[in-house]
Motif scaffolding. Structure first.
Motif, mmCIF file in Angstrom:
data_model
loop_
_atom_site.group_PDB
_atom_site.id
_atom_site.type_symbol
_atom_site.label_atom_id
_atom_site.label_comp_id
_atom_site.label_asym_id
_atom_site.label_seq_id
_atom_site.Cartn_x
_atom_site.Cartn_y
_atom_site.Cartn_z
ATOM 1 N N TYR A 7 -15.928 -7.244 23.488
ATOM 2 C CA TYR A 7 -15.354 -7.433 24.757
ATOM 3 C C TYR A 7 -14.810 -6.264 25.529
ATOM 4 O O TYR A 7 -13.918 -5.591 24.887
ATOM 5 C CB TYR A 7 -14.429 -8.766 24.643
ATOM 6 C CG TYR A 7 -15.106 -9.953 24.338
ATOM 7 C CD1 TYR A 7 -15.241 -10.856 25.452
ATOM 8 C CD2 TYR A 7 -15.543 -10.467 23.115
ATOM 9 C CE1 TYR A 7 -15.919 -12.070 25.384
ATOM 10 C CE2 TYR A 7 -16.002 -11.631 22.989
ATOM 11 C CZ TYR A 7 -16.192 -12.452 23.808
ATOM 12 O OH TYR A 7 -17.086 -13.695 23.747
ATOM 13 N N MET A 9 -12.792 -4.639 28.612
ATOM 14 C CA MET A 9 -11.884 -4.925 29.882
ATOM 15 C C MET A 9 -11.773 -3.459 30.708
ATOM 16 O O MET A 9 -11.107 -2.454 29.924
ATOM 17 C CB MET A 9 -10.522 -5.301 29.368
ATOM 18 C CG MET A 9 -9.609 -5.825 30.456
ATOM 19 S SD MET A 9 -10.111 -7.386 30.966
ATOM 20 C CE MET A 9 -9.962 -7.215 32.892
ATOM 21 N N THR A 16 -16.660 -3.766 36.370
ATOM 22 C CA THR A 16 -17.145 -3.778 35.040
ATOM 23 C C THR A 16 -18.433 -2.641 35.037
ATOM 24 O O THR A 16 -18.941 -2.155 34.001
ATOM 25 C CB THR A 16 -17.799 -5.176 34.470
ATOM 26 O OG1 THR A 16 -18.831 -5.537 35.418
ATOM 27 C CG2 THR A 16 -17.069 -6.028 34.174
ATOM 28 N N LEU A 34 -15.465 -8.497 30.548
ATOM 29 C CA LEU A 34 -14.239 -9.180 31.326
ATOM 30 C C LEU A 34 -13.990 -8.884 32.599
ATOM 31 O O LEU A 34 -13.977 -7.399 32.774
ATOM 32 C CB LEU A 34 -13.069 -9.270 30.308
ATOM 33 C CG LEU A 34 -13.166 -9.746 28.793
ATOM 34 C CD1 LEU A 34 -12.020 -9.535 28.232
ATOM 35 C CD2 LEU A 34 -13.580 -11.050 28.796
ATOM 36 N N TRP A 36 -11.219 -8.860 35.797
ATOM 37 C CA TRP A 36 -9.870 -9.275 36.475
ATOM 38 C C TRP A 36 -9.975 -10.665 37.209
ATOM 39 O O TRP A 36 -10.691 -10.700 38.117
ATOM 40 C CB TRP A 36 -9.210 -8.111 37.294
ATOM 41 C CG TRP A 36 -8.986 -6.704 36.583
ATOM 42 C CD1 TRP A 36 -9.593 -5.774 36.719
ATOM 43 C CD2 TRP A 36 -8.053 -6.722 35.577
ATOM 44 N NE1 TRP A 36 -9.188 -4.630 35.803
ATOM 45 C CE2 TRP A 36 -8.017 -5.272 35.163
ATOM 46 C CE3 TRP A 36 -6.901 -7.525 34.992
ATOM 47 C CZ2 TRP A 36 -7.526 -4.667 34.274
ATOM 48 C CZ3 TRP A 36 -6.124 -6.849 34.087
ATOM 49 C CH2 TRP A 36 -6.291 -5.574 33.667
ATOM 50 N N MET A 52 -6.629 -15.025 29.803
ATOM 51 C CA MET A 52 -7.628 -14.057 29.673
ATOM 52 C C MET A 52 -8.502 -14.468 28.200
ATOM 53 O O MET A 52 -9.638 -14.348 28.327
ATOM 54 C CB MET A 52 -7.399 -12.540 29.782
ATOM 55 C CG MET A 52 -7.131 -12.251 31.243
ATOM 56 S SD MET A 52 -8.220 -12.511 32.413
ATOM 57 C CE MET A 52 -9.590 -11.362 31.705
ATOM 58 N N GLY A 65 -10.368 -1.873 25.762
ATOM 59 C CA GLY A 65 -9.915 -1.855 26.957
ATOM 60 C C GLY A 65 -9.436 -0.410 27.580
ATOM 61 O O GLY A 65 -9.100 0.406 26.973
ATOM 62 N N GLY A 69 -6.442 -2.032 31.236
ATOM 63 C CA GLY A 69 -7.203 -2.806 30.740
ATOM 64 C C GLY A 69 -6.981 -2.730 29.145
ATOM 65 O O GLY A 69 -6.833 -3.540 28.056
ATOM 66 N N VAL A 73 -5.413 -5.822 26.742
ATOM 67 C CA VAL A 73 -5.961 -5.972 25.573
ATOM 68 C C VAL A 73 -5.347 -6.359 24.289
ATOM 69 O O VAL A 73 -5.294 -7.022 23.281
ATOM 70 C CB VAL A 73 -7.476 -5.347 25.252
ATOM 71 C CG1 VAL A 73 -8.510 -5.874 26.339
ATOM 72 C CG2 VAL A 73 -7.250 -3.837 24.948
#
Length: 219
Positions: A7, A9, A16, A34, A36, A52, A65, A69, A73
């Protein structure tokens, strides 16, 4: 053999789209992105991180992240079991903040940061700043997707007031030696990317694509 869920962030206010050039081998990894969310009224960073984690649909994921980010994370990993946390162009604690951010906290100067620039990129792009500046504005318009004032005020404050003072030794930190937001001189225990700026998730995608699989799998 099941694929490793990874994943991603993005950084503060970023979309993204910053990950569009990041590619992991499809036979080994499955990539998820992910985005925001607008924070709830008076929502703490920890509460936001917990909320989240509801977007994580796999057990023991890898969380990656960038910048803010990366901070997020690390907080998310407090609430769910993870296989690995990787941060890029970020910090592992507030001890790695540059002096100007420490000063901003003590003086509350961060409350004076104008956010109109981020909110009005399209308006700025209407003026002629020269070819190079207009190209940069187009990039900002593409990669900075969150313009909500409540989010921007909240996000800037959460970075400056981040309370973590102890490193998690399990966090994998990738950092550029030309990062001007979080200068390398303040960073401890990281994998250094030569020539990497704060935006190296975009500019150094070849290095990341070549090395992230090994880093994630611990090889």
């Amino acid at each position: 053999m099941s694929k490793v869920p990874v994943y991603f962030m993005p950084g503060l206010a970023a979309s993204t789209a910053i990950f569009e050039r990041i590619k992991l081998p499809e036979l080994e990894f499955e990539m998820f992105f992910l985005e925001w969310e607008i924070p709830l009224e008076r929502e703490t960073l920890q509460d936001y991180a917990k909320r989240m984690t509801e977007k994580i649909k796999h057990e023991n994921p890898v969380l990656i992240g960038v910048s803010f980010g990366g901070i997020l994370v690390q907080e998310m990993a407090r609430f769910i079991p993870v296989r690995k946390v990787v941060i890029i162009s970020s910090v592992k604690s507030n001890l790695e903040f540059p002096k100007r951010m420490v000063l901003a906290k003590s003086t509350k100067a961060y409350k004076l940061i104008p956010i109109s620039f981020v909110q009005n990129i399209e308006s700025l792009a209407k003026f002629s700043f020269g070819k190079k500046m207009n190209e940069r504005l187009k990039l900002y318009e593409k990669f900075l997707s969150v313009r909500d004032k409540r989010y921007l005020d909240w996000a800037i404050e959460q970075v400056i007031l981040w309370e973590r003072t102890e490193f998690n030794p399990d966090v994998v930190h990738i950092h550029g030696d030309a990062d001007t937001v979080f200068p390398i001189k303040n960073i401890k225990g990281c994998t250094v990317v030569k020539g990497g700026t704060h935006a190296m998730i975009i500019a150094k995608y070849r290095w990341l694509n070549a090395n992230l699989p090994r880093i994630i799998l611990g090889r």
